[in-house]
Design a protein around this motif. Structure first.
Motif, PDB file in Angstrom:
ATOM      1  N   VAL A 217       0.837  -1.203   0.000  1.00  0.00           N
ATOM      2  CA  VAL A 217       0.000   0.000   0.000  1.00  0.00           C
ATOM      3  C   VAL A 217       0.874   1.256   0.000  1.00  0.00           C
ATOM      4  O   VAL A 217       0.589   2.228  -0.703  1.00  0.00           O
ATOM      5  CB  VAL A 217      -0.953  -0.002   1.208  1.00  0.00           C
ATOM      6  CG1 VAL A 217      -1.863   1.219   1.179  1.00  0.00           C
ATOM      7  CG2 VAL A 217      -1.782  -1.276   1.230  1.00  0.00           C
ATOM      8  N   LEU A 218       1.936   1.237   0.791  1.00  0.00           N
ATOM      9  CA  LEU A 218       2.839   2.387   0.851  1.00  0.00           C
ATOM     10  C   LEU A 218       3.370   2.736  -0.533  1.00  0.00           C
ATOM     11  O   LEU A 218       3.329   3.903  -0.951  1.00  0.00           O
ATOM     12  CB  LEU A 218       4.006   2.085   1.795  1.00  0.00           C
ATOM     13  CG  LEU A 218       5.098   3.167   1.863  1.00  0.00           C
ATOM     14  CD1 LEU A 218       4.567   4.404   2.585  1.00  0.00           C
ATOM     15  CD2 LEU A 218       6.342   2.637   2.557  1.00  0.00           C
ATOM     16  N   PHE A 219       3.875   1.740  -1.252  1.00  0.00           N
ATOM     17  CA  PHE A 219       4.460   2.002  -2.567  1.00  0.00           C
ATOM     18  C   PHE A 219       3.413   2.503  -3.559  1.00  0.00           C
ATOM     19  O   PHE A 219       3.713   3.312  -4.426  1.00  0.00           O
ATOM     20  CB  PHE A 219       5.145   0.746  -3.092  1.00  0.00           C
ATOM     21  CG  PHE A 219       6.570   0.591  -2.619  1.00  0.00           C
ATOM     22  CD1 PHE A 219       7.102   1.424  -1.645  1.00  0.00           C
ATOM     23  CD2 PHE A 219       7.385  -0.390  -3.148  1.00  0.00           C
ATOM     24  CE1 PHE A 219       8.408   1.285  -1.198  1.00  0.00           C
ATOM     25  CE2 PHE A 219       8.701  -0.543  -2.725  1.00  0.00           C
ATOM     26  CZ  PHE A 219       9.214   0.308  -1.744  1.00  0.00           C
ATOM     27  N   PHE A 220       2.191   2.007  -3.445  1.00  0.00           N
ATOM     28  CA  PHE A 220       1.131   2.513  -4.315  1.00  0.00           C
ATOM     29  C   PHE A 220       0.896   4.002  -4.072  1.00  0.00           C
ATOM     30  O   PHE A 220       0.777   4.788  -5.017  1.00  0.00           O
ATOM     31  CB  PHE A 220      -0.154   1.725  -4.092  1.00  0.00           C
ATOM     32  CG  PHE A 220      -1.335   2.293  -4.831  1.00  0.00           C
ATOM     33  CD1 PHE A 220      -1.426   2.186  -6.203  1.00  0.00           C
ATOM     34  CD2 PHE A 220      -2.351   2.950  -4.144  1.00  0.00           C
ATOM     35  CE1 PHE A 220      -2.513   2.719  -6.893  1.00  0.00           C
ATOM     36  CE2 PHE A 220      -3.435   3.486  -4.828  1.00  0.00           C
ATOM     37  CZ  PHE A 220      -3.516   3.371  -6.209  1.00  0.00           C
ATOM     38  N   PHE A 221       0.829   4.396  -2.815  1.00  0.00           N
ATOM     39  CA  PHE A 221       0.597   5.801  -2.493  1.00  0.00           C
ATOM     40  C   PHE A 221       1.776   6.693  -2.906  1.00  0.00           C
ATOM     41  O   PHE A 221       1.585   7.840  -3.302  1.00  0.00           O
ATOM     42  CB  PHE A 221       0.343   5.976  -0.990  1.00  0.00           C
ATOM     43  CG  PHE A 221      -1.029   5.549  -0.550  1.00  0.00           C
ATOM     44  CD1 PHE A 221      -2.128   5.661  -1.384  1.00  0.00           C
ATOM     45  CD2 PHE A 221      -1.234   5.041   0.730  1.00  0.00           C
ATOM     46  CE1 PHE A 221      -3.400   5.273  -0.966  1.00  0.00           C
ATOM     47  CE2 PHE A 221      -2.488   4.662   1.163  1.00  0.00           C
ATOM     48  CZ  PHE A 221      -3.581   4.779   0.312  1.00  0.00           C
ATOM     49  N   LEU A 222       3.005   6.170  -2.782  1.00  0.00           N
ATOM     50  CA  LEU A 222       4.188   6.979  -3.065  1.00  0.00           C
ATOM     51  C   LEU A 222       4.492   7.114  -4.550  1.00  0.00           C
ATOM     52  O   LEU A 222       5.188   8.047  -4.959  1.00  0.00           O
ATOM     53  CB  LEU A 222       5.416   6.378  -2.371  1.00  0.00           C
ATOM     54  CG  LEU A 222       5.427   6.364  -0.841  1.00  0.00           C
ATOM     55  CD1 LEU A 222       6.714   5.718  -0.347  1.00  0.00           C
ATOM     56  CD2 LEU A 222       5.282   7.772  -0.266  1.00  0.00           C
ATOM     57  N   ASP A 223       3.995   6.201  -5.347  1.00  0.00           N
ATOM     58  CA  ASP A 223       4.360   6.175  -6.754  1.00  0.00           C
ATOM     59  C   ASP A 223       3.994   7.479  -7.457  1.00  0.00           C
ATOM     60  O   ASP A 223       2.943   8.078  -7.181  1.00  0.00           O
ATOM     61  CB  ASP A 223       3.662   5.000  -7.438  1.00  0.00           C
ATOM     62  CG  ASP A 223       4.244   4.710  -8.802  1.00  0.00           C
ATOM     63  OD1 ASP A 223       5.239   3.975  -8.878  1.00  0.00           O
ATOM     64  OD2 ASP A 223       3.711   5.241  -9.798  1.00  0.00           O
ATOM     65  N   SER A 224       4.855   7.900  -8.374  1.00  0.00           N
ATOM     66  CA  SER A 224       4.625   9.161  -9.086  1.00  0.00           C
ATOM     67  C   SER A 224       3.366   9.117  -9.944  1.00  0.00           C
ATOM     68  O   SER A 224       2.791  10.160 -10.270  1.00  0.00           O
ATOM     69  CB  SER A 224       5.839   9.498  -9.953  1.00  0.00           C
ATOM     70  OG  SER A 224       6.086   8.470 -10.893  1.00  0.00           O
ATOM     71  N   ASP A 225       2.922   7.905 -10.328  1.00  0.00           N
ATOM     72  CA  ASP A 225       1.710   7.779 -11.141  1.00  0.00           C
ATOM     73  C   ASP A 225       0.431   7.739 -10.308  1.00  0.00           C
ATOM     74  O   ASP A 225      -0.657   7.581 -10.872  1.00  0.00           O
ATOM     75  CB  ASP A 225       1.784   6.519 -12.004  1.00  0.00           C
ATOM     76  CG  ASP A 225       2.828   6.630 -13.105  1.00  0.00           C
ATOM     77  OD1 ASP A 225       3.116   7.764 -13.529  1.00  0.00           O
ATOM     78  OD2 ASP A 225       3.358   5.583 -13.532  1.00  0.00           O
ATOM     79  N   SER A 226       0.548   7.887  -8.992  1.00  0.00           N
ATOM     80  CA  SER A 226      -0.640   7.869  -8.116  1.00  0.00           C
ATOM     81  C   SER A 226      -1.071   9.280  -7.729  1.00  0.00           C
ATOM     82  O   SER A 226      -1.671   9.491  -6.673  1.00  0.00           O
ATOM     83  CB  SER A 226      -0.351   7.049  -6.851  1.00  0.00           C
ATOM     84  OG  SER A 226      -0.098   5.707  -7.169  1.00  0.00           O
ATOM     85  N   GLY A 227      -0.799  10.232  -8.595  1.00  0.00           N
ATOM     86  CA  GLY A 227      -1.041  11.626  -8.264  1.00  0.00           C
ATOM     87  C   GLY A 227      -2.496  12.025  -8.140  1.00  0.00           C
ATOM     88  O   GLY A 227      -2.789  13.120  -7.637  1.00  0.00           O
ATOM     89  N   TYR A 228      -3.433  11.183  -8.601  1.00  0.00           N
ATOM     90  CA  TYR A 228      -4.851  11.513  -8.478  1.00  0.00           C
ATOM     91  C   TYR A 228      -5.502  10.791  -7.308  1.00  0.00           C
ATOM     92  O   TYR A 228      -6.693  10.945  -7.045  1.00  0.00           O
ATOM     93  CB  TYR A 228      -5.582  11.171  -9.788  1.00  0.00           C
ATOM     94  CG  TYR A 228      -6.867  11.925  -9.975  1.00  0.00           C
ATOM     95  CD1 TYR A 228      -6.870  13.284 -10.284  1.00  0.00           C
ATOM     96  CD2 TYR A 228      -8.096  11.283  -9.849  1.00  0.00           C
ATOM     97  CE1 TYR A 228      -8.060  13.977 -10.462  1.00  0.00           C
ATOM     98  CE2 TYR A 228      -9.294  11.961 -10.025  1.00  0.00           C
ATOM     99  CZ  TYR A 228      -9.272  13.316 -10.334  1.00  0.00           C
ATOM    100  OH  TYR A 228     -10.455  14.010 -10.500  1.00  0.00           O
TER     101      TYR A 228
END
Length: 245
Positions: A217-228
């Motif tokens: 979950v952490l990596f999903f939130f941190l990813d640059s493509d999760s900006g929305y």
């Protein structure tokens, strides 16, 4: 397992000398981030964690602070900024708990639980925001507790549950307040983790949440493509339903 590239980012993880915070810090270092390992009293553990992180990313430091003290928070960020640079990724992980009946909790402990969980999240986020807004990018991830979204309460551990509910409310408020700044603010809410101090009688799916489950979950939130994706709370609980029928 999810991966992400955090190269050229500076990360600060509060309460990261051991446990879940340590896993977050080391995972972010493994992904390439320069990492500040925060501690309050666990000096040796924090320096050991920073040493491992340094082997992964080449840049890491240990930094001490009481996150409930505004001056301490300022000094912590000053130290990180002067050594590693402005904080791009902030994980508000620190937070005491008191697994006792509310009437048996001392006033000092009550305040400490409320302050480390909620006030610390507020102070660290507030201090991180100016640089994130100036850069037009930032990721803030707060740590809640499964069931807090439903205002789950029990006589045992009451101030912790109240504080974590406040953390989720703060997460949603800050996500709205930063929606035009390139910043996302989200929350990870585990139930019981394999490193927890107390374990109920039954584990969902036959096991407790692993550190790897939280890292997903952490990596999903941190990813640059999760900006929305902002203002969200993901409960890592294996399908646990807290309400007793």
């Amino acid at each position: 397992m999810l991966t992400t590239d955090l190269s050229d980012y500076v990360a600060l993880v509060t309460g990261s000398s051991k446990g879940v915070g340590r896993e977050f810090a080391l995972s972010m270092a493994e992904a390439g981030a320069s990492v500040a390992v925060h501690y309050y009293s666990s000096d040796e553990e924090a320096r050991a964690t920073a040493a491992v992180a340094r082997e992964e990313s080449g840049e890491a430091m240990a930094v001490q602070a009481d996150v409930t003290d505004p001056d301490d928070v300022d000094e912590m960020f000053d130290a990180v900024e002067s050594t590693l640079g402005s904080v791009d990724l902030l994980v508000n992980n620190v937070g005491d708990f008191a697994p006792r009946h509310w009437e048996d909790i001392s006033f000092e402990t009550w305040n400490r639980v409320m302050d480390t969980n909620l006030t610390g999240t507020y102070l660290c986020s507030k201090r991180a925001l100016p640089a994130m807004r100036a850069a037009g990018f930032g990721r803030i991830v707060n740590v809640g507790y499964a069931g807090a979204e439903k205002a789950l309460v029990y006589p045992k551990n009451f101030p912790y549950l109240v504080a974590k509910t406040g953390v989720i409310m703060f997460t949603r408020m800050l996500a709205n307040d930063t929606r035009d700044n390139g910043i996302t603010v989200n929350c990870i809410s585990p139930y019981v983790v394999e490193t927890s101090d107390e374990f109920p009688a039954e584990a969902p799916r036959g096991r407790w949440a692993s550190l790897e489950d939280l890292r997903q979950v952490l990596f999903f939130f941190l990813d640059s493509d999760s900006g929305y994706v902002s203002g969200e709370n993901v409960e890592v609980d294996g399908g646990w339903i807290p309400e007793a029928l």
